[in-house]
Design a protein around this motif. Structure first.
Motif, mmCIF file in Angstrom:
data_model
loop_
_atom_site.group_PDB
_atom_site.id
_atom_site.type_symbol
_atom_site.label_atom_id
_atom_site.label_comp_id
_atom_site.label_asym_id
_atom_site.label_seq_id
_atom_site.Cartn_x
_atom_site.Cartn_y
_atom_site.Cartn_z
ATOM 1 N N GLU A 182 32.061 -102.708 102.032
ATOM 2 C CA GLU A 182 33.366 -102.767 101.362
ATOM 3 C C GLU A 182 34.515 -102.950 102.357
ATOM 4 O O GLU A 182 34.959 -101.990 102.981
ATOM 5 C CB GLU A 182 33.568 -101.486 100.581
ATOM 6 C CG GLU A 182 32.395 -101.006 99.762
ATOM 7 C CD GLU A 182 32.444 -99.511 99.468
ATOM 8 O OE1 GLU A 182 33.538 -98.928 99.491
ATOM 9 O OE2 GLU A 182 31.361 -98.922 99.232
ATOM 10 N N ARG B 49 41.043 -100.692 89.161
ATOM 11 C CA ARG B 49 39.692 -100.976 88.635
ATOM 12 C C ARG B 49 39.465 -100.452 87.222
ATOM 13 O O ARG B 49 38.431 -100.716 86.615
ATOM 14 C CB ARG B 49 38.632 -100.390 89.575
ATOM 15 C CG ARG B 49 38.669 -98.868 89.656
ATOM 16 C CD ARG B 49 37.520 -98.323 90.494
ATOM 17 N NE ARG B 49 37.513 -96.860 90.456
ATOM 18 C CZ ARG B 49 36.489 -96.123 90.837
ATOM 19 N NH1 ARG B 49 35.382 -96.699 91.287
ATOM 20 N NH2 ARG B 49 36.538 -94.806 90.774
ATOM 21 N N ASP C 62 27.613 -92.787 103.655
ATOM 22 C CA ASP C 62 28.984 -92.993 103.160
ATOM 23 C C ASP C 62 29.896 -92.993 104.380
ATOM 24 O O ASP C 62 30.482 -91.978 104.745
ATOM 25 C CB ASP C 62 29.365 -91.873 102.184
ATOM 26 C CG ASP C 62 30.649 -92.199 101.426
ATOM 27 O OD1 ASP C 62 31.022 -91.395 100.551
ATOM 28 O OD2 ASP C 62 31.258 -93.253 101.710
HETATM 29 O O1 TA6 Z 1 33.151 -96.438 98.825
HETATM 30 C C1 TA6 Z 1 32.312 -95.322 98.896
HETATM 31 C C2 TA6 Z 1 32.848 -94.262 97.945
HETATM 32 O O2 TA6 Z 1 34.139 -93.862 98.313
HETATM 33 C C3 TA6 Z 1 31.875 -93.095 97.918
HETATM 34 O O3 TA6 Z 1 32.445 -91.922 98.473
HETATM 35 C C4 TA6 Z 1 31.547 -92.926 96.430
HETATM 36 O O4 TA6 Z 1 32.454 -92.028 95.831
HETATM 37 C C5 TA6 Z 1 31.744 -94.358 95.944
HETATM 38 O O5 TA6 Z 1 32.917 -94.789 96.608
HETATM 39 C C6 TA6 Z 1 31.797 -94.518 94.449
HETATM 40 O O6 TA6 Z 1 32.964 -93.927 93.950
HETATM 41 P P1 TA6 Z 1 33.160 -93.906 92.348
HETATM 42 O O7 TA6 Z 1 34.528 -93.317 92.119
HETATM 43 O O8 TA6 Z 1 33.042 -95.329 91.871
HETATM 44 O O9 TA6 Z 1 32.027 -93.056 91.805
#
Ligand code: TA6
Length: 300
Positions: free
Chosen positions: A268, A85, A211
């Motif tokens: 997700e 990403r 989460d």
């Molecule tokens: O998918 C949920 C997650 O793993 C949360 O724990 C939070 O960290 C989110 O992803 C966003 O992560 P990022 O690295 O984009 O801030």
């Protein structure tokens, strides 16, 4: 070459915009049968970084080869959610318009920056396909190792589509997750975060900081709210994460607009509990199809 791709559906005027950075979809505008005017279905924070200094906060980021903080020995130098990403992908300039669907394919191979952190050979391709009222994303992961050793030189990874759906977060329900085993990452201790719980709710809301990582999920979900919704159907993505930081965590995020947590829910699909493994020369693929729910039920 532009830094993004725009696909447009000739019949419904649906559109999608894909950044080469992160192969991140940052806009999906689709009509519905009730409303022929295409409207935005994804959330992107107004304070997201667009200078390549960090992944875009919103849209559909691609998570690979690790979900969350790395745990695999081969991933240990990688940032949270891996490098896909935050890498610039390639595009061959082709938009395939088959009438009922319009698609583009982006690819990623080891760059010097990636190779400095991750020594495995690989080839990723992401097929983005836009329909009249749906959008599909399909990730192919090829193990390009030339090894003929036994046991095979497996490529071990996790993968996930980190969907940010535009929705009134306090009125959202995600179904069907009842009776599934899940892990609550909002727990305050590592032990509690590693303890499986069973989902008791027929519809999962995100009214509080949520989460949750659901394991071995049904691969068919509905994210609904009064008057709207998105259906998700997946293949080969056995787990699903439901996330909303609410003010508790969202207010601490530099790239989350003020109150942004009230405007989205992340649902997700991925393979994030355990690791997929693919032998040299073979390719794994995981796919999701996102569809607008035309007659979204009003919640009870
Ligand atoms: O998918 C949920 C997650 O793993 C949360 O724990 C939070 O960290 C989110 O992803 C966003 O992560 P990022 O690295 O984009 O801030």
């Amino acid at each position: 070459m532009s830094d993004h791709i725009v696909l447009r559906h000739s019949k419904s005027n649906a559109s999608v915009q894909i950044l080469l950075y992160g192969a991140t979809i940052v806009s999906w505008k689709s009509p519905s049968l009730r409303d022929p005017e295409p409207s935005e279905r994804l959330f992107v924070s107004a304070t997201a970084f667009h200078d390549g200094s960090k992944p875009v906060r919103g849209g559909i980021p691609v998570v690979f080869p690790c979900f969350g903080a790395p745990t695999h020995a081969e991933h240990i130098k990688l940032p949270q959610h891996g490098f896909a990403r935050s890498s610039t992908w390639s595009w061959n300039g082709v938009i395939a318009d088959e009438g009922d669907r319009v698609s583009a394919t982006l690819t990623l191979e080891p760059t010097p920056a990636i190779a400095a952190l991750y020594r495995r050979p690989f080839h990723l391709s992401l097929l983005v396909s836009l329909g009249e009222y749906d959008l599909s994303t399909e990730l192919h992961v090829k193990n390009t190792s030339p090894s003929t050793e036994y046991p095979p030189d497996y490529l071990e990874f996790q993968a996930l589509f980190h969907n940010y759906f535009l929705a009134p977060s306090n009125d959202v329900l995600v179904t069907p997750l009842q009776n599934l085993s899940y892990y609550d990452k909002t727990e305050s201790t590592e032990e509690a975060r590693a303890t499986a719980k069973i989902e008791t709710r027929a519809g999962v809301d995100v009214r509080r900081f949520t989460d949750s990582v659901y394991e071995d999920a049904p691969q068919s979900y509905e994210v609904t709210w009064p008057g709207g919704g998105i259906a998700i159907k997946t293949s080969n993505l056995k787990d699903v994460v439901v996330w909303n930081p609410q003010a508790e965590a969202g207010s601490k995020m530099a790239d989350m607009e003020k109150g942004g947590w009230e405007k989205f829910v992340c649902c997700e699909p991925g393979h994030v509990r355990g690791f997929e493994k693919v032998a040299p020369g073979l390719t794994w693929s995981g796919k999701q199809v996102l569809s607008v729910i035309h007659n979204a039920r009003r919640h009870q």
